[in-house]
Design a protein around this motif. Structure first.
Motif, PDB file in Angstrom:
ATOM      1  N   ILE A  81       1.343   0.857   5.683  1.00 11.19           N
ATOM      2  CA  ILE A  81       1.148   1.736   4.531  1.00 11.19           C
ATOM      3  C   ILE A  81       2.414   2.560   4.351  1.00 11.19           C
ATOM      4  O   ILE A  81       2.945   3.106   5.326  1.00 11.19           O
ATOM      5  CB  ILE A  81      -0.031   2.710   4.741  1.00 11.19           C
ATOM      6  CG1 ILE A  81      -1.325   1.962   5.100  1.00 11.19           C
ATOM      7  CG2 ILE A  81      -0.242   3.565   3.494  1.00 11.19           C
ATOM      8  CD1 ILE A  81      -2.510   2.897   5.347  1.00 11.19           C
ATOM      9  N   THR A  93      -9.606  -3.004   1.834  1.00 12.00           N
ATOM     10  CA  THR A  93      -8.272  -3.136   1.240  1.00 12.00           C
ATOM     11  C   THR A  93      -7.202  -2.844   2.284  1.00 12.00           C
ATOM     12  O   THR A  93      -6.261  -3.623   2.472  1.00 12.00           O
ATOM     13  CB  THR A  93      -8.117  -2.176   0.046  1.00 12.00           C
ATOM     14  OG1 THR A  93      -9.063  -2.536  -0.960  1.00 12.00           O
ATOM     15  CG2 THR A  93      -6.708  -2.226  -0.518  1.00 12.00           C
ATOM     16  N   VAL A  94      -7.332  -1.726   2.986  1.00 11.10           N
ATOM     17  CA  VAL A  94      -6.343  -1.383   4.009  1.00 11.10           C
ATOM     18  C   VAL A  94      -6.270  -2.485   5.064  1.00 11.10           C
ATOM     19  O   VAL A  94      -5.187  -2.840   5.535  1.00 11.10           O
ATOM     20  CB  VAL A  94      -6.667  -0.021   4.651  1.00 11.10           C
ATOM     21  CG1 VAL A  94      -5.711   0.267   5.798  1.00 11.10           C
ATOM     22  CG2 VAL A  94      -6.588   1.090   3.615  1.00 11.10           C
ATOM     23  N   THR A 127      -5.544   3.255  10.993  1.00 11.41           N
ATOM     24  CA  THR A 127      -4.147   3.668  11.121  1.00 11.41           C
ATOM     25  C   THR A 127      -4.070   4.902  12.010  1.00 11.41           C
ATOM     26  O   THR A 127      -4.498   5.986  11.610  1.00 11.41           O
ATOM     27  CB  THR A 127      -3.585   3.973   9.717  1.00 11.41           C
ATOM     28  OG1 THR A 127      -3.703   2.796   8.909  1.00 11.41           O
ATOM     29  CG2 THR A 127      -2.131   4.416   9.769  1.00 11.41           C
ATOM     30  N   HIS A 169      -3.627  -5.303   5.043  1.00 12.32           N
ATOM     31  CA  HIS A 169      -2.195  -4.990   5.059  1.00 12.32           C
ATOM     32  C   HIS A 169      -1.696  -4.630   6.451  1.00 12.32           C
ATOM     33  O   HIS A 169      -2.436  -4.081   7.265  1.00 12.32           O
ATOM     34  CB  HIS A 169      -1.920  -3.836   4.089  1.00 12.32           C
ATOM     35  CG  HIS A 169      -2.198  -4.220   2.670  1.00 12.32           C
ATOM     36  ND1 HIS A 169      -1.222  -4.666   1.815  1.00 12.32           N
ATOM     37  CD2 HIS A 169      -3.363  -4.287   1.976  1.00 12.32           C
ATOM     38  CE1 HIS A 169      -1.778  -4.970   0.647  1.00 12.32           C
ATOM     39  NE2 HIS A 169      -3.070  -4.753   0.711  1.00 12.32           N
ATOM     40  N   LEU A 209      -4.524   6.605  -2.332  1.00 10.94           N
ATOM     41  CA  LEU A 209      -3.934   5.305  -1.977  1.00 10.94           C
ATOM     42  C   LEU A 209      -4.036   4.309  -3.117  1.00 10.94           C
ATOM     43  O   LEU A 209      -5.090   4.180  -3.746  1.00 10.94           O
ATOM     44  CB  LEU A 209      -4.641   4.740  -0.737  1.00 10.94           C
ATOM     45  CG  LEU A 209      -4.128   3.370  -0.263  1.00 10.94           C
ATOM     46  CD1 LEU A 209      -4.002   3.356   1.256  1.00 10.94           C
ATOM     47  CD2 LEU A 209      -5.053   2.250  -0.705  1.00 10.94           C
ATOM     48  N   LEU A 225       0.839  -1.200   0.000  1.00  8.79           N
ATOM     49  CA  LEU A 225       0.000   0.000   0.000  1.00  8.79           C
ATOM     50  C   LEU A 225       0.870   1.244   0.000  1.00  8.79           C
ATOM     51  O   LEU A 225       1.845   1.330   0.754  1.00  8.79           O
ATOM     52  CB  LEU A 225      -0.873   0.049   1.257  1.00  8.79           C
ATOM     53  CG  LEU A 225      -2.076  -0.877   1.347  1.00  8.79           C
ATOM     54  CD1 LEU A 225      -2.791  -0.620   2.663  1.00  8.79           C
ATOM     55  CD2 LEU A 225      -3.019  -0.680   0.178  1.00  8.79           C
ATOM     56  N   HIS A 283      -9.326   3.615   7.456  1.00  6.63           N
ATOM     57  CA  HIS A 283      -7.864   3.467   7.308  1.00  6.63           C
ATOM     58  C   HIS A 283      -7.214   2.654   8.419  1.00  6.63           C
ATOM     59  O   HIS A 283      -6.094   2.180   8.235  1.00  6.63           O
ATOM     60  CB  HIS A 283      -7.186   4.835   7.171  1.00  6.63           C
ATOM     61  CG  HIS A 283      -7.536   5.805   8.264  1.00  6.63           C
ATOM     62  ND1 HIS A 283      -7.111   5.635   9.559  1.00  6.63           N
ATOM     63  CD2 HIS A 283      -8.276   6.944   8.258  1.00  6.63           C
ATOM     64  CE1 HIS A 283      -7.563   6.636  10.298  1.00  6.63           C
ATOM     65  NE2 HIS A 283      -8.289   7.456   9.533  1.00  6.63           N
ATOM     66  N   VAL A 338      -0.631  -0.254  10.087  1.00  8.81           N
ATOM     67  CA  VAL A 338      -2.098  -0.346  10.103  1.00  8.81           C
ATOM     68  C   VAL A 338      -2.437  -1.037  11.427  1.00  8.81           C
ATOM     69  O   VAL A 338      -2.615  -2.251  11.498  1.00  8.81           O
ATOM     70  CB  VAL A 338      -2.622  -1.126   8.880  1.00  8.81           C
ATOM     71  CG1 VAL A 338      -4.149  -1.121   8.855  1.00  8.81           C
ATOM     72  CG2 VAL A 338      -2.078  -0.531   7.583  1.00  8.81           C
ATOM     73  N   ILE A 374     -11.691   1.126  -0.409  1.00 10.75           N
ATOM     74  CA  ILE A 374     -10.522   1.348   0.444  1.00 10.75           C
ATOM     75  C   ILE A 374     -10.571   0.559   1.750  1.00 10.75           C
ATOM     76  O   ILE A 374      -9.611  -0.107   2.136  1.00 10.75           O
ATOM     77  CB  ILE A 374     -10.403   2.858   0.782  1.00 10.75           C
ATOM     78  CG1 ILE A 374      -9.855   3.629  -0.407  1.00 10.75           C
ATOM     79  CG2 ILE A 374      -9.555   3.092   2.006  1.00 10.75           C
ATOM     80  CD1 ILE A 374      -8.398   3.405  -0.673  1.00 10.75           C
TER      81      ILE A 374
END
Lengths: 330, 330
Positions: free
Chosen positions: A311, A304-305, A43, A308, A235, A11, A41, A325, A301
């Protein structure tokens, strides 16, 4: 490190586009008018940028997001915009060094919150999306129950997610107004200062809520891009071409690296043809060689984040930072 | 601990069904006739059960799976059935305490393998699925190049994943035979002992390959269930009802806990209606209460498991073990 050296799939955030998205929102919905949703996100490093843009309250979808935000020192005002009756997780949130408010929509969720140390709640109201939330006409009685259990009722919450079915903005506006009329009716019975609603897709339509739970605006995705073109996709997934043939090429970014609920990702380098566990097969627009890097743009998004561990943040072709993340899981 | 006490959403394996699936495969394709694909579960504890059933070689889709299997002491014969030109990951695999073979399908992948310490390769051949693999007529020359670079060429690999488009078994058989005729032609030019192909969906059809890369058979999913009914679904997501209304109920298992590329999951307790990030909305078959547990059956196992940190193993309603999903990531 240059992006071309990155181990893939990975990412990457364009720092300038992220900065522009954050500034656009902070100008449109300053301070507490926006309560950024961290589910988009997961994060805390990104949440900290949102905090620095003036949004000191956050929305969370899971207890782990609440606890992680508190641990990161971002606990001024955390809302779990979701129901839970999980005793261990309610206690963990109650024990946080943070102001924690949870959504409730039933006697059971009120009782669980009160019994496990939660102090503040919002009454979650169903305003049209078939998901959580009590009926608008039940909200007042639920607030009474919550207060009888010793809880502080800060107001109401409702999510007008069903309005995205209308591609036309004026229809979306009408549907949002109708949804918010239900939420405002519930609020009259409930009281409190907070009317929490919305999302990136209605952030400049929903003028009835006191705060908007916008998540996607920071990073954006192909699914939302047409609704709010003032926010740009920040992203992507950096991928490496690992195989080529006369008709197609294959990159090392498959569906285990992507949220697939909104369909296939898109690519600058070609037309996506097939996505399997660890591969995307595409028809390249021009000749590619094994080892070349390509960019894959996720359709959605949030999931998807969540695939992982980290990032990478880039300015141009240079990686300037790596963010964990750190709010994954439940 | 009883399943009803589990924090949700949580992956659960029925130990008896898993045992039955493993025994069925070990009887049908004993020993090295089956090279289980760990991408389906990403869990060395489960791979160890497959090893104990006599399958001592494994298939991997990512370098991290190879390295993790080696660290777990399951490195008798690990095949990366995928291409990579990542120098760091090739070196990490080469440095493993394990026998590691990687797939190559181009001059670039041959050169990268040879330059970074890999000793053994298979020539990956495209047998019909538009993904990796050289043309069958290129395989001999690629084997020559690999040998010239000092690599030991063990044989060929090819994946007939395109045959699933045929619901009828006889058509699937004909398509598999056609695909394998391409792989056998390539093998005549390449040499070596290994003809590696297949999957759960062709495990009892593909009699041409020397070994079958079966993954899904261990846990199964709704997508594969009709193709090979002798294997039963062993894995589900335990979820908790968090909201109810007159028309629907909501459980705390959303698309961040599920692979969605094969569509919505299914449920025993009702008809799935809407899946969002952290929720599944369904029409219950009978009255449910907030706090009740329900089971959600994923449409596609592989990406579902990859969403989770651990799997709970249950006999009946009792959790008897917890396995780390320790091969996630890349």
């Amino acid at each position: 490190m240059n992006l071309s050296k990155l181990a893939t799939p990975a990412l990457v955030i364009d720092a300038d586009i992220l900065g522009s998205n954050l500034a656009t929102m902070a100008k449109s919905l300053p301070g507490s008018r926006c309560r950024p949703h961290v589910k988009a996100h997961k994060t805390t490093s990104l949440a900290r940028r949102q905090y620095e843009h003036g949004h000191t309250g956050f929305t969370c979808a899971t207890p782990r997001e609440v606890v992680g935000m508190a641990l990161a020192g971002l606990g001024d005002d955390l809302l779990l915009a979701n129901e839970t009756v999980d005793v261990g997780r309610l206690r963990a949130m109650a024990d946080c060094e943070a102001r924690v408010t949870v959504a409730v929509d039933s006697d059971e969720t009120v009782d669980a919150a009160a019994a496990n140390g939660i102090r503040e709640v919002l009454i979650d109201v169903n305003v049209g999306l078939p998901r959580c939330g009590c009926l608008p006409e039940e909200a007042g009685a639920l607030a009474d129950l919550a207060r009888a259990r010793g809880l502080d009722v800060r107001g109401v919450a409702g999510y007008e997610g069903h309005v995205y079915q209308y591609a036309d903005r004026s229809e979306r506006t009408r549907a949002t107004e109708q949804a918010m009329s239900l939420l405002l009716a519930a609020h009259r019975d409930v009281g409190g200062d907070v009317i929490s609603a919305g999302a990136t897709g209605t952030y400049d339509i929903n003028t009835w809520a006191t705060e908007i739970q916008a998540g996607s605006y920071a990073l954006m995705d192909t699914a939302f891009a047409s609704l709010v073109p003032e926010f740009k996709q920040a992203l992507w997934l950096e991928a490496t071409v690992i195989s080529t043939s006369s008709r197609h090429a294959v990159a090392d970014c498959g569906l285990k690296a992507l949220g697939m609920d909104h369909g296939n990702p898109s690519m600058d380098a070609g037309e996506v043809w097939l996505v399997s566990d660890e591969h995307v097969t595409f028809r390249p627009h021009s000749t590619l060689r094994v080892g070349d890097h390509v960019r894959v743009w996720p359709a959605h998004i949030d999931p998807t984040v969540a695939c992982h561990e980290r990032i990478h943040v880039a300015r141009g072709e240079e990686i300037t930072d790596v963010w964990d993340v750190d709010l994954r899981g439940w």
